[in-house]
Design a protein around this motif. Sequence first.
Motif, PDB file in Angstrom:
ATOM      1  N   UNK A 296       0.836  -1.197   0.000  1.00  0.00           N
ATOM      2  CA  UNK A 296       0.000   0.000   0.000  1.00  0.00           C
ATOM      3  C   UNK A 296       0.876   1.253   0.000  1.00  0.00           C
ATOM      4  N   UNK A 297       0.529   2.196  -0.865  1.00  0.00           N
ATOM      5  CA  UNK A 297       1.346   3.407  -1.020  1.00  0.00           C
ATOM      6  C   UNK A 297       1.393   4.199   0.281  1.00  0.00           C
ATOM      7  N   UNK A 298       0.282   4.233   1.000  1.00  0.00           N
ATOM      8  CA  UNK A 298       0.262   4.991   2.258  1.00  0.00           C
ATOM      9  C   UNK A 298       1.284   4.428   3.241  1.00  0.00           C
ATOM     10  N   UNK A 299       1.386   3.106   3.310  1.00  0.00           N
ATOM     11  CA  UNK A 299       2.369   2.480   4.199  1.00  0.00           C
ATOM     12  C   UNK A 299       3.783   2.784   3.722  1.00  0.00           C
ATOM     13  N   UNK A 300       3.995   2.706   2.421  1.00  0.00           N
ATOM     14  CA  UNK A 300       5.342   2.948   1.885  1.00  0.00           C
ATOM     15  C   UNK A 300       5.774   4.404   2.069  1.00  0.00           C
ATOM     16  N   UNK A 302       5.274   6.170   4.545  1.00  0.00           N
ATOM     17  CA  UNK A 302       5.780   6.307   5.911  1.00  0.00           C
ATOM     18  C   UNK A 302       7.040   5.473   6.124  1.00  0.00           C
ATOM     19  N   UNK A 303       7.067   4.283   5.543  1.00  0.00           N
ATOM     20  CA  UNK A 303       8.147   3.345   5.849  1.00  0.00           C
ATOM     21  C   UNK A 303       9.418   3.618   5.058  1.00  0.00           C
ATOM     22  N   UNK A 304       9.289   3.957   3.775  1.00  0.00           N
ATOM     23  CA  UNK A 304      10.481   4.102   2.927  1.00  0.00           C
ATOM     24  C   UNK A 304      11.409   5.215   3.420  1.00  0.00           C
ATOM     25  N   UNK A 305      10.905   6.418   3.756  1.00  0.00           N
ATOM     26  CA  UNK A 305      11.822   7.437   4.306  1.00  0.00           C
ATOM     27  C   UNK A 305      12.516   6.977   5.583  1.00  0.00           C
ATOM     28  N   UNK A 306      11.819   6.188   6.407  1.00  0.00           N
ATOM     29  CA  UNK A 306      12.441   5.685   7.640  1.00  0.00           C
ATOM     30  C   UNK A 306      13.586   4.731   7.311  1.00  0.00           C
ATOM     31  N   UNK A 329      11.222  10.090  -3.591  1.00  0.00           N
ATOM     32  CA  UNK A 329      10.807  11.182  -4.475  1.00  0.00           C
ATOM     33  C   UNK A 329       9.631  10.751  -5.348  1.00  0.00           C
ATOM     34  N   UNK A 330       9.679   9.509  -5.846  1.00  0.00           N
ATOM     35  CA  UNK A 330       8.579   9.006  -6.673  1.00  0.00           C
ATOM     36  C   UNK A 330       7.300   8.866  -5.854  1.00  0.00           C
ATOM     37  N   UNK A 331       7.413   8.503  -4.583  1.00  0.00           N
ATOM     38  CA  UNK A 331       6.240   8.407  -3.720  1.00  0.00           C
ATOM     39  C   UNK A 331       5.617   9.775  -3.478  1.00  0.00           C
ATOM     40  N   UNK A 332       6.447  10.785  -3.345  1.00  0.00           N
ATOM     41  CA  UNK A 332       5.947  12.119  -3.039  1.00  0.00           C
ATOM     42  C   UNK A 332       5.290  12.798  -4.231  1.00  0.00           C
ATOM     43  N   UNK A 333       5.815  12.572  -5.447  1.00  0.00           N
ATOM     44  CA  UNK A 333       5.237  13.252  -6.614  1.00  0.00           C
ATOM     45  C   UNK A 333       4.183  12.425  -7.354  1.00  0.00           C
ATOM     46  N   UNK A 337       2.874   5.641  -7.398  1.00  0.00           N
ATOM     47  CA  UNK A 337       1.535   5.063  -7.466  1.00  0.00           C
ATOM     48  C   UNK A 337       1.154   4.722  -8.905  1.00  0.00           C
ATOM     49  N   UNK A 338       1.540   5.597  -9.849  1.00  0.00           N
ATOM     50  CA  UNK A 338       1.255   5.318 -11.266  1.00  0.00           C
ATOM     51  C   UNK A 338       2.031   4.099 -11.740  1.00  0.00           C
ATOM     52  N   UNK A 339       3.304   4.028 -11.369  1.00  0.00           N
ATOM     53  CA  UNK A 339       4.107   2.858 -11.758  1.00  0.00           C
ATOM     54  C   UNK A 339       3.552   1.585 -11.117  1.00  0.00           C
ATOM     55  N   UNK A 340       3.171   1.703  -9.858  1.00  0.00           N
ATOM     56  CA  UNK A 340       2.682   0.530  -9.137  1.00  0.00           C
ATOM     57  C   UNK A 340       1.392  -0.007  -9.757  1.00  0.00           C
ATOM     58  N   UNK A 341       0.428   0.882 -10.019  1.00  0.00           N
ATOM     59  CA  UNK A 341      -0.838   0.433 -10.600  1.00  0.00           C
ATOM     60  C   UNK A 341      -0.622  -0.153 -11.991  1.00  0.00           C
ATOM     61  N   UNK A 342       0.306   0.428 -12.742  1.00  0.00           N
ATOM     62  CA  UNK A 342       0.595  -0.092 -14.083  1.00  0.00           C
ATOM     63  C   UNK A 342       1.264  -1.455 -14.011  1.00  0.00           C
ATOM     64  N   UNK A 343       2.231  -1.576 -13.104  1.00  0.00           N
ATOM     65  CA  UNK A 343       2.901  -2.874 -12.946  1.00  0.00           C
ATOM     66  C   UNK A 343       1.911  -3.950 -12.529  1.00  0.00           C
TER      67      UNK A 343
END
Length: 392
Positions: A296-300, A302-306, A329-333, A337-343
């Motif tokens: 889930x993008x919301x979890x990432x 929070x977790x990825x910057x940590x 950076x990709x999560x923030x802009x 999410x676009x890459x994830x949904x496409x993948x």
Amino acid sequence: MSAPGRPTAETFESEAAGLLEAIAKARKRVEGIAGLVDGTLDRYRERVDRLIRESEVDNWRQVRIFTRDVDAIAADLGKTAKDKRLSPRLVAGLDVSLRKARKRDFYGARKAWRKLDKIADQGAEVRRLQLGYREGYRAVEARIRELKAQVERLERIPKPRASPEEAQAFNDLVDAFNTAATAAYLDFLSRSRADQAIPLLLDAGQGSGIGVPAPPPGSDADPLLRLLNNASPQGEAFRSRSFYGLLELPGYSDAKLTHVFGDARLIRSALDATWTWLKAIRDDERRSLLIQWSEDVTVLKRRTPSIVGFLDRLGKMNDAADKGRELVAALQDGKFEAWQSSARLYATHGDAAVRKWRGTLETDMEDMRKEAAHLAAVLKKFPDPGKVEAGG
């Protein structure tokens, strides 16, 4: 019909017309002979054939059983003849075979049975042609259903927000980050001093979402921290050991622990108090910092910057932190999410999603609709197999 495969309108039309003509000719040859085409004759012939083949009886009890079986077939045959479900000509042939069998004239019974071969073959030929027509007709119906189902499924596929190349690059970036982050973490556990590693691991496990295990209930890291904070020269050897080095100490003898590191009792009690936590870190060493591209993008967010912050604290061991910052950076802009949904779409629908992105899927669906409509139009020209088998 032709060999199994995807039926085409042209092939079915030509073959079905030929089959209907052949069926009409074959039925004309056996017209008016009841019980031939529907298999009644074959069922009786099979019963008589089995009776003759199993006719070796050598005692009075077996003779009685054999006679009973002959009478049972004869009774059924009489009822069938009365109901006019079998032609009198065919009934007569079977009756002759049964009479001879009852008299133990098995050669004569078989000879009478054989006289029905030719006409039985004619009935079998009609059924074979009808079966071929039925299979071809049903294959076209199945193809129409398949085409309609494919169109319905393809219509539900949304257009991906990123190209297949971008989605693949996204997967590769996540995999590269996971590989680099795991390598950096393992290097940290094997090289860093325990008095630096243990406080850092404790801090990382305190609700930051990084993935480093927190001390489980019943585990107490305070005795170990006190030993690591002891600034005495004798404790230097203990403080300078790596995380993996600490895990080796329970295997040392008390004499060796006392000689090299100081009081063996203090060391053993400190390690025992925190052993479940140390073991949990070792067991999860290759999973702790991993992220899944499907999370889930919301979890990432929070977790990825940590995780990136934790990697920075480990020191510059490789480019894991730089790759992590690229993901942040990709999560923030919104690109992540676009890459994830496409993948996810490419992984679920495969080539269909690729064609949706390329713009060729609509053309393919239109071709399927036309093929289904053409097959349906051809199918309407021919009667249902049930009517053909009923003689319609």
